[in-house]
Enzyme design. Structure first.
Site, mmCIF file in Angstrom:
data_model
loop_
_atom_site.group_PDB
_atom_site.id
_atom_site.type_symbol
_atom_site.label_atom_id
_atom_site.label_comp_id
_atom_site.label_asym_id
_atom_site.label_seq_id
_atom_site.Cartn_x
_atom_site.Cartn_y
_atom_site.Cartn_z
ATOM 1 N N ASN A 9 0.879 -1.173 0.000
ATOM 2 C CA ASN A 9 0.000 0.000 0.000
ATOM 3 C C ASN A 9 0.913 1.219 0.000
ATOM 4 O O ASN A 9 1.469 1.587 1.031
ATOM 5 C CB ASN A 9 -0.882 -0.048 1.258
ATOM 6 C CG ASN A 9 -1.881 1.092 1.307
ATOM 7 O OD1 ASN A 9 -1.856 1.996 0.471
ATOM 8 N ND2 ASN A 9 -2.749 1.052 2.308
ATOM 9 N N ARG A 94 -2.566 -2.007 -3.542
ATOM 10 C CA ARG A 94 -3.717 -1.116 -3.487
ATOM 11 C C ARG A 94 -3.513 -0.063 -4.571
ATOM 12 O O ARG A 94 -2.510 0.647 -4.581
ATOM 13 C CB ARG A 94 -3.769 -0.432 -2.132
ATOM 14 C CG ARG A 94 -4.924 0.501 -2.033
ATOM 15 C CD ARG A 94 -4.872 1.251 -0.736
ATOM 16 N NE ARG A 94 -6.109 1.952 -0.564
ATOM 17 C CZ ARG A 94 -6.415 2.587 0.543
ATOM 18 N NH1 ARG A 94 -5.597 2.588 1.556
ATOM 19 N NH2 ARG A 94 -7.563 3.219 0.630
ATOM 20 N N HIS A 182 -12.205 4.270 -1.216
ATOM 21 C CA HIS A 182 -12.224 3.481 0.031
ATOM 22 C C HIS A 182 -12.979 2.164 -0.157
ATOM 23 O O HIS A 182 -13.479 1.577 0.805
ATOM 24 C CB HIS A 182 -12.874 4.257 1.205
ATOM 25 C CG HIS A 182 -12.082 5.431 1.674
ATOM 26 N ND1 HIS A 182 -12.664 6.633 2.019
ATOM 27 C CD2 HIS A 182 -10.755 5.595 1.856
ATOM 28 C CE1 HIS A 182 -11.720 7.489 2.383
ATOM 29 N NE2 HIS A 182 -10.554 6.885 2.291
ATOM 30 N N ARG A 242 -8.271 17.686 3.738
ATOM 31 C CA ARG A 242 -8.998 17.934 2.483
ATOM 32 C C ARG A 242 -10.350 18.600 2.761
ATOM 33 O O ARG A 242 -10.975 18.295 3.777
ATOM 34 C CB ARG A 242 -9.226 16.619 1.736
ATOM 35 C CG ARG A 242 -7.951 16.029 1.169
ATOM 36 C CD ARG A 242 -8.183 14.668 0.542
ATOM 37 N NE ARG A 242 -7.433 13.633 1.219
ATOM 38 C CZ ARG A 242 -7.606 12.331 1.046
ATOM 39 N NH1 ARG A 242 -8.522 11.898 0.206
ATOM 40 N NH2 ARG A 242 -6.874 11.466 1.714
ATOM 41 N N GLU A 380 -8.138 -3.236 5.131
ATOM 42 C CA GLU A 380 -8.018 -3.192 3.670
ATOM 43 C C GLU A 380 -6.943 -4.162 3.178
ATOM 44 O O GLU A 380 -7.077 -4.770 2.116
ATOM 45 C CB GLU A 380 -7.668 -1.759 3.233
ATOM 46 C CG GLU A 380 -8.836 -0.809 3.427
ATOM 47 C CD GLU A 380 -8.408 0.622 3.689
ATOM 48 O OE1 GLU A 380 -7.676 0.862 4.672
ATOM 49 O OE2 GLU A 380 -8.804 1.506 2.923
#
Ligand code: AMP
Length: 400
Positions: A9, A94, A182, A242, A380
């Site tokens: 990742n 990922r 996501h 963000r 994940e």
């Protein structure tokens, strides 16, 4: 022989890895994990066992000019020394954007890699860093199977009405539409919820993935139907740094009245806004919750308010709500955020149990709550390991 699956990742300054070894049933089990941080600054490699015990650590000086390839070589050499007799079968990566084409994980070859490079414009801050280790690994370990797992893939079940911007048709056809991200986290949660509460999982569920990146997803009968993230990973909820959704007129104002250029606006939207921008203190929810500064409290209030608004919107998109799930750093660990969101969502049938919430129980709603509220840790990396193992198994079956 047991299989080893390496999960990668990679971000702009770090490469996280997890090594999974198959158990007797062929299921992947976490064996070790770690990361290379400070790439391009002062690289630092750390590897830990599944229980967090530090197994290895190495630092390089800031002027060592080590490239991705050399760092990945160090990582893969370490992994090969810790396979415990298993064979490294594949690396699963990922990859944030699978574009309109990829709805499932894919074995990467030159053609696929070229196509994924075409999506760099759709995720300029993430996609190049996700693809760099695939290229580097192909050089330092030629022949190793590499599988790309996409953050967008889970959302390819969204109906067209949920993905379309009200823009001229030609732009939509070019791919300017909502994709959602996501997805690996939501997929993991949807599967876990099926084990925990199969009845709710077969209904209308909203999952709040609240980490340094934050989004929410409406999941109906296990399939994503709507998401707060859109064309890029800056839409929807305010995040650590963000903005979340913003009137597009603000961008025009920044361009025309403030004389900002695209790069400056990008930095403002992705790096200087969100919890950090509103509080002026930190992007870390822990710091904000402990602060007595009123701007910190305002940032927390805005974050929770936006979650509540999106919850109403997702419930409307699904025509109801049968369960609510919190996950990721803030969702799993911040009782005050869950409490505020649940209290403001009583109108949807949510009734939080304060004692269960404070101890981060799996079920944090009261027995009287019409909508059960769960706290489910996401994983994940495990999702990527499972997908990668499945791709490898299919190849093996096809070869037999
Ligand atoms: P993630 O991206 O899922 O790793 O989440 C990282 C974020 O989770 C951090 O930036 C923190 O804001 C938040 N976080 C982690 N632990 C806690 C906690 N105990 N309370 C509140 N927020 C937390």
């Amino acid at each position: 022989m047991r299989d080893g699956i390496l999960v990668i990742n990679a971000g702009s300054s770090s490469i996280k890895f997890s090594l999974y070894l198959s158990n007797g049933d062929g299921k992947p089990v976490l064996s070790s994990k770690g990361q290379v941080e400070g790439i391009n600054v002062a690289p630092h490699f750390i590897a830990q066992g599944a229980d967090g015990t530090v197994l290895s650590e190495q630092r390089w000086p800031g002027d060592s000019n080590l490239h991705h390839e050399e760092l990945l070589k160090h990582l893969i050499d370490w992994v090969e020394d810790h396979l415990e007799g298993a064979e490294l079968r594949a690396a699963g990566h990922r990859v944030v954007h699978g574009g309109p084409k990829y709805s499932t994980p894919v074995l990467v070859d030159d053609e696929v890699l070229e196509e994924l490079e075409g999506y760099v414009q759709l995720a300029p801050l993430h996609q190049p860093h996700n693809l760099a280790p695939i290229r580097a690994l192909a050089k330092v370990h030629p022949g190793l199977l590499q599988v790309a797992c996409f953050d967008t893939a889970f959302h390819t079940t969204n109906p067209k009405v949920a993905t379309t911007f009200a823009l001229p048709r030609q732009l939509t056809e070019e791919g300017v539409r909502r994709y959602g991200f996501h997805g690996l986290s939501y997929e993991f949660i949807a599967r876990r919820l099926r084990e925990i509460d199969p009845q709710a999982a077969a209904g209308k569920v909203v999952v709040c993935h609240l980490g340094s990146g934050a989004s929410m997803c409406g999941i109906k009968d296990g399939q994503s139907v709507a998401s707060t993230l859109g064309f890029t990973a800056v839409d929807g909820l305010p995040m650590g740094t963000r903005t979340g959704n913003l009137d597009p007129g603000v961008i025009l104002y920044l361009l025309e009245q403030k004389g900002m250029n695209a790069k400056e606006i990008e930095t403002l939207l992705y790096k200087r806004s969100g919890l950090l921008g509103v509080s002026g203190i930190s992007n870390d929810m822990r710091v904000l919750l402990e602060s007595s500064d009123p701007h910190a409290a305002e940032a927390v209030e805005l974050f929770c308010y936006r979650i509540c608004r999106e919850l109403g919107s997702l419930a409307a998109a699904m025509g109801g709500l049968d369960a609510l799930v919190f996950t990721a750093g803030i969702g799993e660990h911040s009782a005050p955020v869950r409490e505020k969101v649940c209290a403001a969502s009583a109108w949807l049938g949510v009734d939080v149990d304060p004692a269960a919430n404070v101890r981060h129980a799996q079920l944090v709603s009261t027995p009287a709550s019409k909508v059960p509220v769960y706290v489910i840790p996401t994983d994940e990396e495990m999702m990527i390991a499972k997908h990668t193992r499945n791709v490898v198994s299919k190849l093996r079956q096809a070869a037999e």
